[in-house]
Design an enzyme around this catalytic site. Structure first.
Site, PDB file in Angstrom:
ATOM      1  N   ARG A 132     -18.425  25.331 -15.475  1.00 59.15           N
ATOM      2  CA  ARG A 132     -16.965  25.534 -15.333  1.00 59.15           C
ATOM      3  C   ARG A 132     -16.560  27.003 -15.532  1.00 59.15           C
ATOM      4  O   ARG A 132     -15.494  27.306 -16.094  1.00 59.15           O
ATOM      5  CB  ARG A 132     -16.178  24.650 -16.315  1.00 59.15           C
ATOM      6  CG  ARG A 132     -16.436  23.186 -16.161  1.00 59.15           C
ATOM      7  CD  ARG A 132     -15.999  22.618 -14.826  1.00 59.15           C
ATOM      8  NE  ARG A 132     -16.379  21.229 -14.735  1.00 59.15           N
ATOM      9  CZ  ARG A 132     -17.546  20.810 -14.178  1.00 59.15           C
ATOM     10  NH1 ARG A 132     -18.378  21.678 -13.609  1.00 59.15           N
ATOM     11  NH2 ARG A 132     -17.834  19.528 -14.152  1.00 59.15           N
TER      12      ARG A 132
ATOM     13  N   SER B 269     -10.117  17.062 -16.865  1.00 58.24           N
ATOM     14  CA  SER B 269     -10.757  17.224 -18.179  1.00 58.24           C
ATOM     15  C   SER B 269     -10.115  18.403 -18.897  1.00 58.24           C
ATOM     16  O   SER B 269     -10.067  19.512 -18.362  1.00 58.24           O
ATOM     17  CB  SER B 269     -12.252  17.486 -18.028  1.00 58.24           C
ATOM     18  OG  SER B 269     -12.863  16.334 -17.528  1.00 58.24           O
TER      19      SER B 269
ATOM     20  N   GLU C 119     -10.844  23.717 -20.951  1.00 60.37           N
ATOM     21  CA  GLU C 119     -11.276  23.865 -19.551  1.00 60.37           C
ATOM     22  C   GLU C 119     -10.041  24.142 -18.693  1.00 60.37           C
ATOM     23  O   GLU C 119     -10.060  24.966 -17.777  1.00 60.37           O
ATOM     24  CB  GLU C 119     -11.980  22.588 -19.071  1.00 60.37           C
ATOM     25  CG  GLU C 119     -12.388  22.656 -17.598  1.00 60.37           C
ATOM     26  CD  GLU C 119     -13.173  21.444 -17.130  1.00 60.37           C
ATOM     27  OE1 GLU C 119     -13.940  20.859 -17.929  1.00 60.37           O
ATOM     28  OE2 GLU C 119     -13.012  21.053 -15.960  1.00 60.37           O
TER      29      GLU C 119
HETATM   30  C1  LIG Z   1      -7.600  13.605 -11.876  1.00 60.78           C
HETATM   31  C2  LIG Z   1      -8.443  14.865 -11.936  1.00 60.78           C
HETATM   32  C3  LIG Z   1      -9.827  14.763 -11.866  1.00 60.78           C
HETATM   33  C4  LIG Z   1     -10.633  15.919 -11.932  1.00 60.78           C
HETATM   34  N1  LIG Z   1     -11.988  15.781 -11.850  1.00 60.78           N
HETATM   35  C5  LIG Z   1     -12.762  16.896 -11.856  1.00 60.78           C
HETATM   36  C6  LIG Z   1     -14.196  16.803 -11.728  1.00 60.78           C
HETATM   37  O1  LIG Z   1     -14.765  15.738 -11.606  1.00 60.78           O
HETATM   38  N2  LIG Z   1     -14.915  17.940 -11.745  1.00 60.78           N
HETATM   39  C7  LIG Z   1     -14.336  19.162 -11.875  1.00 60.78           C
HETATM   40  O2  LIG Z   1     -15.061  20.175 -11.863  1.00 60.78           O
HETATM   41  N3  LIG Z   1     -12.992  19.284 -11.997  1.00 60.78           N
HETATM   42  C8  LIG Z   1     -12.205  18.195 -11.989  1.00 60.78           C
HETATM   43  N4  LIG Z   1     -10.841  18.318 -12.103  1.00 60.78           N
HETATM   44  C9  LIG Z   1     -10.250  19.660 -12.291  1.00 60.78           C
HETATM   45  C10 LIG Z   1      -9.889  20.396 -11.004  1.00 60.78           C
HETATM   46  O3  LIG Z   1      -9.695  19.493  -9.940  1.00 60.78           O
HETATM   47  C11 LIG Z   1     -10.968  21.416 -10.634  1.00 60.78           C
HETATM   48  O4  LIG Z   1     -11.148  22.388 -11.642  1.00 60.78           O
HETATM   49  C12 LIG Z   1     -10.624  22.148  -9.332  1.00 60.78           C
HETATM   50  O5  LIG Z   1     -11.733  22.927  -8.944  1.00 60.78           O
HETATM   51  C13 LIG Z   1      -9.390  23.042  -9.469  1.00 60.78           C
HETATM   52  O6  LIG Z   1      -8.998  23.439  -8.158  1.00 60.78           O
HETATM   53  P1  LIG Z   1      -7.482  23.779  -7.831  1.00 60.78           P
HETATM   54  O7  LIG Z   1      -7.432  24.212  -6.408  1.00 60.78           O
HETATM   55  O8  LIG Z   1      -6.598  22.673  -8.198  1.00 60.78           O
HETATM   56  O9  LIG Z   1      -7.268  25.044  -8.767  1.00 60.78           O
HETATM   57  P2  LIG Z   1      -6.050  25.335  -9.759  1.00 60.78           P
HETATM   58  O10 LIG Z   1      -5.939  24.245 -10.760  1.00 60.78           O
HETATM   59  O11 LIG Z   1      -4.842  25.665  -8.973  1.00 60.78           O
HETATM   60  O12 LIG Z   1      -6.598  26.658 -10.479  1.00 60.78           O
HETATM   61  C14 LIG Z   1      -7.713  26.570 -11.340  1.00 60.78           C
HETATM   62  C15 LIG Z   1      -8.317  27.971 -11.497  1.00 60.78           C
HETATM   63  O13 LIG Z   1      -8.854  28.378 -10.234  1.00 60.78           O
HETATM   64  C16 LIG Z   1      -8.303  29.626  -9.876  1.00 60.78           C
HETATM   65  N5  LIG Z   1      -8.196  29.650  -8.417  1.00 60.78           N
HETATM   66  C17 LIG Z   1      -7.616  28.740  -7.593  1.00 60.78           C
HETATM   67  N6  LIG Z   1      -7.721  29.137  -6.308  1.00 60.78           N
HETATM   68  C18 LIG Z   1      -8.369  30.330  -6.323  1.00 60.78           C
HETATM   69  C19 LIG Z   1      -8.756  31.254  -5.316  1.00 60.78           C
HETATM   70  N7  LIG Z   1      -8.490  31.044  -4.025  1.00 60.78           N
HETATM   71  N8  LIG Z   1      -9.407  32.387  -5.706  1.00 60.78           N
HETATM   72  C20 LIG Z   1      -9.673  32.642  -7.012  1.00 60.78           C
HETATM   73  N9  LIG Z   1      -9.330  31.795  -8.012  1.00 60.78           N
HETATM   74  C21 LIG Z   1      -8.680  30.653  -7.666  1.00 60.78           C
HETATM   75  C22 LIG Z   1      -6.951  29.708 -10.569  1.00 60.78           C
HETATM   76  O14 LIG Z   1      -6.551  31.051 -10.768  1.00 60.78           O
HETATM   77  C23 LIG Z   1      -7.285  29.030 -11.888  1.00 60.78           C
HETATM   78  O15 LIG Z   1      -7.920  29.940 -12.762  1.00 60.78           O
HETATM   79  C24 LIG Z   1     -10.021  17.182 -12.057  1.00 60.78           C
HETATM   80  C25 LIG Z   1      -8.622  17.288 -12.093  1.00 60.78           C
HETATM   81  C26 LIG Z   1      -7.835  16.139 -12.049  1.00 60.78           C
HETATM   82  C27 LIG Z   1      -6.345  16.279 -12.092  1.00 60.78           C
END
Ligand SMILES: Cc1cc2nc3c(=O)[nH]c(=O)nc-3n(C[C@H](O)[C@H](O)[C@H](O)COP(=O)(O)OP(=O)(O)OC[C@H]3O[C@@H](n4cnc5c(N)ncnc54)[C@H](O)[C@@H]3O)c2cc1C
Length: 321
Positions: free
Chosen positions: A179, A228, A298
């Site tokens: 992560r 998480s 996280e």
């Molecule tokens: C119901 C649920 C289940 C989940 N299950 C999992 C799982 O199984 N495994 C897992 O790893 N995660 C899980 N997550 C967490 C999340 O989905 C992941 O961390 C995902 O990768 C975040 O992506 P996002 O586009 O929503 O990023 P955001 O939440 O919008 O941002 C997260 C981080 O990524 C950065 N970021 C976003 N886009 C970019 C970009 N283009 N360039 C640089 N940095 C960027 C942001 O600045 C921030 O630091 C879950 C979340 C939920 C709500």
């Protein structure tokens, strides 16, 4: 609350800007927790060149942060000063490349990436079916599930730095660990190339279905949550430590530790971001007391609290008084 309007300055400095800028844009509408204050400016670039132009022209002292689909974010109640970049349609292409590879724009939802891989007979990306974020978020968080993670399937990523320079980053340069990504925090990923292996579309779709069913049964995926909350400490599971500390179902204001999966916090009664953060810090304090382990967040917390309010561990002390 609202921030001073930066749009006149942006319009003067950037006459050729093609993307959309909005002042004091509510971020609660575009993040999973549905809490928190506005972005001083929300910028949606038209494409990568537009993003680079914006970053070159924007005064260095104005902070910039990028968000994806907001599934791992807690935006604080006072909002985010400076610019929040949210990539749009200009970053949404998915292309199949020879050798069982997929090239995807940073805003492509992970589930769509998994689906495109299945349709093209590319195995190895089905785990993305269960991650509700975007490709950009997956790169930054080294997203993973069901025993696989991004670093196992990534070939290279493309990014724009704060000065508007474009970088191609091979997997090693990403420094992906659990992560975590070692690329500077203010670099914005725009695209990634993924490697899979030959597979049968029907078998891959079946695997994706299993992933979806598992999620439905084991995670509160229809709630307002951030996934998480804490990273698993080495050799242990965050949820087990939280359960042992008696925090399942614990409530602060409108926020609650999920009964279904106690490493998830949920906003079930119009929580504020402070409720959610204070609940998380209370859980951390109780886990530290019962097991001696200090959990690491996280979820990414962005922005400022309401004027005069504490953040982080200080929230627990304020609560106890
Ligand atoms: C119901 C649920 C289940 C989940 N299950 C999992 C799982 O199984 N495994 C897992 O790893 N995660 C899980 N997550 C967490 C999340 O989905 C992941 O961390 C995902 O990768 C975040 O992506 P996002 O586009 O929503 O990023 P955001 O939440 O919008 O941002 C997260 C981080 O990524 C950065 N970021 C976003 N886009 C970019 C970009 N283009 N360039 C640089 N940095 C960027 C942001 O600045 C921030 O630091 C879950 C979340 C939920 C709500």
């Amino acid at each position: 609350m609202s921030f001073p309007d930066l749009l006149p300055e942006i319009a003067t400095r950037m006459p050729q800007l093609r993307g959309r800028v909005i002042a004091n844009a509510m971020l609660a509408d575009i993040t999973w927790f549905r809490v928190g204050g506005p972005a001083q400016v929300l910028f949606t670039p038209a494409d990568e060149a537009d993003l680079a132009y914006f970053l070159v022209q924007l005064p260095r002292e104005i902070p910039v942060v990028v968000i994806g689909l907001g599934s791992n974010l807690l935006v604080r109640d006072g909002g985010v000063p400076g610019v929040v970049v949210r990539l749009g349609r200009g970053f949404s292409r998915v292309e199949v490349e020879p050798g069982h590879r997929l090239r995807a724009g940073a805003v492509v939802p992970d589930a769509k990436l998994a689906r495109a891989a299945a349709d093209a007979g590319i195995a190895g990306l089905a785990f993305y079916r269960g991650v509700p974020g975007s490709v950009g978020g997956a790169l930054r968080m080294n997203a993973g599930a069901h025993g696989r993670e991004t670093r196992e399937v990534l070939v290279e990523a493309r990014a724009v730095d704060r000065d508007g320079n474009i970088h191609m980053l091979p997997l090693e340069a990403m420094q992906l660990t659990y992560r975590h990504c070692g690329v500077p925090d203010d670099w914005i990923f725009t695209e990634a190339l993924f490697q899979g292996s030959p597979g049968e579309p029907a078998a891959i779709l079946e695997q994706m279905e299993e992933v979806a069913e598992y999620r439905e049964a084991n995670q509160p995926i229809r709630e307002r949550t951030g996934g998480s909350t804490f990273k698993n400490p080495p050799g242990s599971s965050a949820w087990k430590l939280i359960d042992q500390a008696g925090c399942r179902g614990l409530r602060v204001g409108g926020a609650k530790v999920s009964d279904m999966h106690c490493n998830f916090l949920i906003n079930d009664r119009n929580a504020t971001a402070e409720d959610v953060e204070r609940l998380g810090e209370t859980v951390r304090a109780r886990v530290r007391e019962t097991s001696g382990v200090t959990l690491q967040w996280e979820i990414i917390r962005l922005g400022l609290p309401k004027a005069g309010r504490p953040t982080g561990e200080a929230l627990v002390e304020a609560f106890a008084q």
